[in-house]
Write a protein that holds these residues in place. Structure first.
Motif, PDB file in Angstrom:
ATOM      1  N   UNK A  72      36.691  -7.759  34.887  1.00 28.60           N
ATOM      2  CA  UNK A  72      37.573  -8.859  34.797  1.00 28.60           C
ATOM      3  C   UNK A  72      37.197 -10.167  36.184  1.00 28.60           C
ATOM      4  N   UNK A  73      36.881 -11.189  35.709  1.00 30.55           N
ATOM      5  CA  UNK A  73      36.829 -12.469  36.098  1.00 30.55           C
ATOM      6  C   UNK A  73      37.692 -12.995  37.107  1.00 30.55           C
ATOM      7  N   UNK A  74      37.812 -13.655  38.101  1.00 30.27           N
ATOM      8  CA  UNK A  74      38.546 -14.107  39.157  1.00 30.27           C
ATOM      9  C   UNK A  74      39.301 -15.443  38.370  1.00 30.27           C
ATOM     10  N   UNK A  75      37.726 -15.705  37.111  1.00 33.61           N
ATOM     11  CA  UNK A  75      38.296 -17.347  36.665  1.00 33.61           C
ATOM     12  C   UNK A  75      39.542 -17.344  36.268  1.00 33.61           C
ATOM     13  N   UNK A 105      38.231 -11.930  30.545  1.00 33.16           N
ATOM     14  CA  UNK A 105      38.119 -10.083  30.709  1.00 33.16           C
ATOM     15  C   UNK A 105      39.491  -8.690  31.018  1.00 33.16           C
ATOM     16  N   UNK A 106      40.011  -9.679  31.181  1.00 33.20           N
ATOM     17  CA  UNK A 106      41.640  -9.572  31.215  1.00 33.20           C
ATOM     18  C   UNK A 106      42.314  -8.886  29.894  1.00 33.20           C
ATOM     19  N   UNK A 107      42.101  -7.196  29.852  1.00 34.19           N
ATOM     20  CA  UNK A 107      43.187  -7.644  27.731  1.00 34.19           C
ATOM     21  C   UNK A 107      44.864  -7.816  28.011  1.00 34.19           C
ATOM     22  N   UNK A 108      45.538  -8.568  27.311  1.00 29.95           N
ATOM     23  CA  UNK A 108      46.688  -9.360  26.981  1.00 29.95           C
ATOM     24  C   UNK A 108      46.413  -8.781  25.706  1.00 29.95           C
ATOM     25  N   UNK A 109      48.990  -8.219  25.889  1.00 33.73           N
ATOM     26  CA  UNK A 109      49.242  -7.869  24.413  1.00 33.73           C
ATOM     27  C   UNK A 109      50.461  -9.506  24.688  1.00 33.73           C
ATOM     28  N   UNK A 167      36.327 -13.571  26.711  1.00 36.13           N
ATOM     29  CA  UNK A 167      35.222 -12.880  27.305  1.00 36.13           C
ATOM     30  C   UNK A 167      34.670 -13.053  28.582  1.00 36.13           C
ATOM     31  N   UNK A 168      34.076 -12.745  29.574  1.00 37.99           N
ATOM     32  CA  UNK A 168      33.608 -12.910  30.792  1.00 37.99           C
ATOM     33  C   UNK A 168      32.022 -13.880  30.555  1.00 37.99           C
ATOM     34  N   UNK A 169      31.698 -13.078  29.468  1.00 41.89           N
ATOM     35  CA  UNK A 169      30.410 -13.969  28.815  1.00 41.89           C
ATOM     36  C   UNK A 169      30.141 -15.765  28.767  1.00 41.89           C
ATOM     37  N   UNK A 170      32.076 -15.889  28.857  1.00 41.70           N
ATOM     38  CA  UNK A 170      32.604 -17.649  28.949  1.00 41.70           C
ATOM     39  C   UNK A 170      31.795 -18.480  30.006  1.00 41.70           C
TER      40      UNK A 170
END
Length: 202
Positions: A72-75, A105-109, A167-170
């Motif tokens: 999980x990134x800070x962005x 990277x954060x999973x959200x519902x 995705x953190x790859x962004x």
């Protein structure tokens, strides 16, 4: 007086006729094969295009993930939610919140609310995409009501979840450096009604 006789023409050679017949049969077979290939390509085009869009994110097609990413990134990115109903489907469809801010990277519902306004059972299927369309390759859903056909009883209201992450790859894509907002959009379309399905024996 001798009456001159007309010479009898020689019988036509059957070999050229047989060759021409074989050529006609060959041309007919080739045409049949060509038509068959074109029909097969037409049927294959839709699933192949769908597969291509899902793999590449082309046209804003989102991805399907089995699990959360490892980082999980800070962005942060703002994700907005859009809801639409196609003509012929008597539903009310809306997100329970119009936007949410998420970390990469954060999973959200989040939840969408759907109400069948008809006095009969109705069925719908959702199409979806994200904008900008270039972010489709980075927007992944773990769970979504759009994966299956939805059947609603008369007057039924239901809250339906979408579980997703960006995705953190962004962060490694220089073309997305200025990106701060993604819009997730759904449109529900009417599909066969249960009564029609029973009548057809399906």
């Amino acid at each position: 007086m001798v009456t001159p006789t007309t010479p009898t023409p020689p019988a036509p050679d059957a070999a050229p006729q047989r060759a021409a017949s074989r050529r006609d049969v060959g041309v007919a077979l080739a045409c049949g094969v060509f038509v068959g290939l074109m029909v097969g390509a037409a049927y294959a085009a839709v699933p192949l295009y769908d597969w291509f869009c899902r793999v590449t994110g082309f046209g804003g097609t989102t991805q399907v993930a089995a699990a959360a990413p490892h980082a999980i990134l800070d962005r942060r990115i703002t994700v907005r939610f859009d809801a639409n109903i196609a003509r012929g489907l008597p539903w009310r469809f809306e997100p329970e919140q119009t936007k949410v801010e998420v970390k990469l990277g954060e999973v959200v519902t989040i939840y969408y609310a759907v109400t069948n306004l008809a006095a009969r059972e109705t069925t719908g299927t959702a199409s979806y995409n994200v904008a900008p369309t270039t972010t489709g390759a980075y927007f992944s859903k773990i769970e979504c009501f759009c994966f299956t056909e939805q059947v609603f009883k008369p007057g039924e209201r239901r809250e339906m979840a979408v579980v997703f992450f960006v995705d953190p790859k962004l962060a490694a894509d220089a073309d997305q450096d200025d990106l701060d907002t993604i819009t997730l959009s759904y449109t529900f379309y009417p599909t066969r009604t249960p009564a029609t399905a029973r009548a057809s024996g399906s």
